[in-house]
Design a protein around this motif. Sequence first.
Motif, PDB file in Angstrom:
ATOM      1  N   PHE A 772     -60.858  -5.475 -15.599  1.00 20.79           N
ATOM      2  CA  PHE A 772     -59.953  -6.397 -14.925  1.00 20.79           C
ATOM      3  C   PHE A 772     -60.694  -7.130 -13.807  1.00 20.79           C
ATOM      4  N   THR A 773     -60.384  -8.403 -13.615  1.00 19.55           N
ATOM      5  CA  THR A 773     -60.896  -9.197 -12.500  1.00 19.55           C
ATOM      6  C   THR A 773     -59.752 -10.022 -11.943  1.00 19.55           C
ATOM      7  N   ILE A 774     -59.594  -9.998 -10.632  1.00 18.38           N
ATOM      8  CA  ILE A 774     -58.611 -10.829  -9.946  1.00 18.38           C
ATOM      9  C   ILE A 774     -59.359 -12.007  -9.322  1.00 18.38           C
ATOM     10  N   VAL A 775     -58.867 -13.222  -9.550  1.00 21.00           N
ATOM     11  CA  VAL A 775     -59.499 -14.416  -8.979  1.00 21.00           C
ATOM     12  C   VAL A 775     -58.476 -15.139  -8.114  1.00 21.00           C
ATOM     13  N   ASN A 776     -58.687 -15.087  -6.804  1.00 20.52           N
ATOM     14  CA  ASN A 776     -57.803 -15.792  -5.877  1.00 20.52           C
ATOM     15  C   ASN A 776     -58.041 -17.296  -5.955  1.00 20.52           C
ATOM     16  N   PRO A 777     -57.038 -18.090  -5.689  1.00 22.28           N
ATOM     17  CA  PRO A 777     -57.237 -19.547  -5.714  1.00 22.28           C
ATOM     18  C   PRO A 777     -58.021 -20.021  -4.495  1.00 22.28           C
ATOM     19  N   ASN A 778     -58.836 -21.043  -4.674  1.00 26.66           N
ATOM     20  CA  ASN A 778     -59.481 -21.777  -3.583  1.00 26.66           C
ATOM     21  C   ASN A 778     -59.640 -23.211  -4.032  1.00 26.66           C
ATOM     22  N   SER A 779     -60.432 -23.986  -3.340  1.00 27.47           N
ATOM     23  CA  SER A 779     -60.579 -25.396  -3.691  1.00 27.47           C
ATOM     24  C   SER A 779     -61.510 -25.601  -4.868  1.00 27.47           C
ATOM     25  N   GLY A 780     -62.160 -24.534  -5.311  1.00 26.27           N
ATOM     26  CA  GLY A 780     -63.082 -24.639  -6.425  1.00 26.27           C
ATOM     27  C   GLY A 780     -62.647 -23.796  -7.598  1.00 26.27           C
ATOM     28  N   ASP A 781     -63.576 -22.984  -8.096  1.00 26.64           N
ATOM     29  CA  ASP A 781     -63.315 -22.168  -9.280  1.00 26.64           C
ATOM     30  C   ASP A 781     -62.609 -20.858  -8.964  1.00 26.64           C
ATOM     31  N   GLY A 782     -62.354 -20.602  -7.704  1.00 26.92           N
ATOM     32  CA  GLY A 782     -61.671 -19.369  -7.341  1.00 26.92           C
ATOM     33  C   GLY A 782     -62.609 -18.351  -6.721  1.00 26.92           C
ATOM     34  N   VAL A 783     -62.004 -17.319  -6.128  1.00 30.40           N
ATOM     35  CA  VAL A 783     -62.753 -16.255  -5.461  1.00 30.40           C
ATOM     36  C   VAL A 783     -62.537 -14.971  -6.241  1.00 30.40           C
ATOM     37  N   PRO A 784     -63.538 -14.482  -6.965  1.00 34.49           N
ATOM     38  CA  PRO A 784     -63.323 -13.319  -7.826  1.00 34.49           C
ATOM     39  C   PRO A 784     -63.490 -12.000  -7.082  1.00 34.49           C
ATOM     40  N   SER A 785     -62.753 -11.015  -7.526  1.00 37.09           N
ATOM     41  CA  SER A 785     -62.981  -9.644  -7.079  1.00 37.09           C
ATOM     42  C   SER A 785     -64.159  -9.062  -7.853  1.00 37.09           C
ATOM     43  N   ALA A 786     -64.620  -7.934  -7.416  1.00 37.76           N
ATOM     44  CA  ALA A 786     -65.537  -7.172  -8.251  1.00 37.76           C
ATOM     45  C   ALA A 786     -64.764  -6.637  -9.456  1.00 37.76           C
ATOM     46  N   ASP A 787     -65.426  -6.570 -10.594  1.00 39.91           N
ATOM     47  CA  ASP A 787     -64.761  -6.043 -11.787  1.00 39.91           C
ATOM     48  C   ASP A 787     -64.431  -4.562 -11.604  1.00 39.91           C
ATOM     49  N   LYS A 788     -63.318  -4.150 -12.199  1.00 35.84           N
ATOM     50  CA  LYS A 788     -62.983  -2.726 -12.227  1.00 35.84           C
ATOM     51  C   LYS A 788     -62.395  -2.407 -13.597  1.00 35.84           C
TER      52      LYS A 788
END
Length: 890
Positions: A772-788
């Motif tokens: 699983f990876t969570i990607v928060n929104p930002n002005s670009g491609d997003g801010v990903p979490s580390a995979d778990k």
Amino acid sequence: MTPNRKLAIITAIVMVVSLIVAHGSQRARLVDTQRSVRLPSYAVLDERTQPVITASGKTGFVASVTAGTVMAFSMSSGKIFSSISVGESVGPISLIEFAGRRLIAAPAMNDPRQGHPSTITIVDATIPKSLATQTLLMLPLDAMITTSTRALLSSDGRFCFIASSFDEPALLAFNVEDGSLVSRVPLAGRPSEIVMHDFNGIRMIAVSSSVSNSLSLLAVRPDGSLTEPTVFTPKDARFEEANNPAFSSDGRSVFIAATTGDRLFQIDSHSGLEIASIAVRSPWRVTTARKATSDYIAITRNQNQSTDKRGGVSVLTSDGHRLQKVSEFDPPDGVQFSSTNNAVLTSDANTVFVGSTTGILFAFDSASGDLDSYNVVGSELRRIALTEKGQSLAAIRSGAQGDQVVIVKFDVEGDEAPDPNTPIIDSLNPGIVEQGRLKNLKLTVAGRNFTQGASLVVNGGQVAAELGSDGRTLSARLPKALFDQVGLIGVSVRGTNGSTSEPKPISVIRPNTPVLEQIEPAEVPGPAQSFSILVKGTNFRNSSTIVVGDQPLNTEHISDKKLRAQVPAEIANVVGTVKVTVKDLALQDLAAANNKDLSIFGPRISSLKTSVDDVVAGDKRFTLRIEGSNFRAGAQVQMLLNGKGLNSGGVQVIGSKLIKVSVGQKAFQDAGTMSVVVRNQQGGESDPATLTIHAPQIDSFVPMQLLAGSTDARVDIRGANFRKGARVYVGNETNATRVDRQLVTFRSSGRIIVSLTDNLNALLAGPGSVRFTIVNPNSGDGVPSADKSLNVVGPSISDAAEDVAPDEGFRRIVIQGQNFRRGVVVEFIVQDQVVRQQEPAKFRDDRLSLLVRKKKLDGMGAYQLRVVNPGNVPSGPVTPHPGQVVAGGN
């Protein structure tokens, strides 16, 4: 070897011996015996090949450009442990060690024009006798490299970086785990040398280019992506192919020499601006090490044909703002260096090793340039590598009989790891004693690791000492005869285990010599106007004068214990530290026995506070409170995120202790570490303070595992820093799929619920894991979490027993295990064929029970059974045993 070259070496040896005699009184780091690693005759090592050595110093690795292999060898015996093929025309290798593992990055040119792309083989070198390929990174077909191209690994082994040469130069970043290309950034010109600083989460890369005469500087984001490069181009100088960049110990500067132009440059690694430069004749390769508060830089020099100046090594220092020459090592006539020769510094920067094309390996003192020792290795030496733990150097030697790796041992006094129980002296009381005492002296030594029975060693003689009640002091009576002569008396503490502390001196001074005890103030916020300073001490005379820096001040004699003077504005206006001492105007040779530091300090940051609990990348603006001291009107705030400069927005200097900064949303679109520095307009800057910009973080899952064969599973993801609109990606080790927004429910910043339905059910078809990876929104491609990853498990049997049922015509079979699902079927297997399927009579998720006719079982003969969950997910087969089920059995 030609007769002329052999004669030159013999001549050089004779002259080296004379140098050793001349400097025989110097502390020597002896270069001693040598061994050779015999390589296969077809294994050629080119001029840029450099061995790499493990942190333990036990194993070395080297790559052959012609054989296409990486070889592991013993640093003690020279024996080759193993080798592994990694491609055609292999370039220089790099090594990292982390979490008990070793990885090597080995780039190979191959032949992209014929459809065979260049590659980077990530070799698992944890076990030197069994090298294995972990990942093969495939470069795009349009990414060309050369045999001099080096690949670099991040310190955590997650990312690999390489600079491609043709047709469009670029820096590439790869994910080591799945081999994917993370980032590709154009470079100013075809790359020559590449180096990375990777410490405390700050990653910077420097790439030099002799073609475009430029140095490109880039930061690496936490997800491995690269920032756009900042480019430095020297004026009136040119970089050559072998001019390599080298980072300072803190990563804030890069050093690089320009052979054409005879200069060494110090470049700000974030802005690309020149900090300082200094003339160095014919400079080539640069090496750095940290010593106290300065970086030491060793630069190899080639013979300058136009001036007939010999080659050698120049040693310089940098305090972060300026360069200064320390020493030069000039070998005797007949010894030559080339651009392939690199110097290496020991970790304390006290000793420099360098090889020569004449076949002699030198060790010299960095502070004086004096030769300590040498070893005649023979034939041409190229690049060398150092292991202090193994007290060895590995040098590439090229000769008529083929290429070799030569291992040379050296002896470093006091190089062993310190005993943690060794006594440490913090202070001596008194530390200054007047000559000609009439009574014995009571000395109190304060420090650590003192034990009952410890003693003092005073000028080499052992003195009994009494341990204080707090265990941190030792007291002893020293005879008055020790203080008959002016000078220093060395005091050490010897523990009961035999270990001895570093010595501290007692200064024996002439009677009536001034001694400084305290200055008021000891620090002043600067730049400042003129201010009064009070010096307290003893033996001050009417003619005693306070000296600040090198400037005597008009001094008021208050008493023989107090002096006062006015520090002028020209001193107070300069931020920094100056020495304060006392000299006598009437007696020129009468000066204070000690001095004190006066700090004229710039702005100081004590804490950073934000208007939100946690700053999450991509969030809306926030207010940053910078608390500290000596903030001045018009102060500027510099913010760097992952090494890249940011717009600090509105800066309000509320007072000398508080600055408020409005940080706009665009300033923190990426996660990482934000460095904050305050600069006063009048002069001085603070030490950097850091603020963490958070990415989403996955901590756990509910449930803790999923059953293989399930459908429409619901996963509760627990963590921190989740934001509305966050995307969720799920997948296996090779690919990931975005979960449809309708299947993602945002509960809070610490909880997101995901439903795995439809095509996502395929991820649960068999045992394994779902990433699983969570990607928060930002002005670009997003801010990903580390995979778990969340484990997907199938049924497993821990024990199975065949027992007699109440009805003698049947047998009861009881199966114990875990992860059984309703609808489970028990299969009977004879000679690898399923001969019977039966549903259990009783079901629990960890226990199954069924009745089978005895005749059926007898007809099967020897059989095994397994459990098959719905979705055709089987357990492994087991052979049941007679009797009752063994609880927790295997």
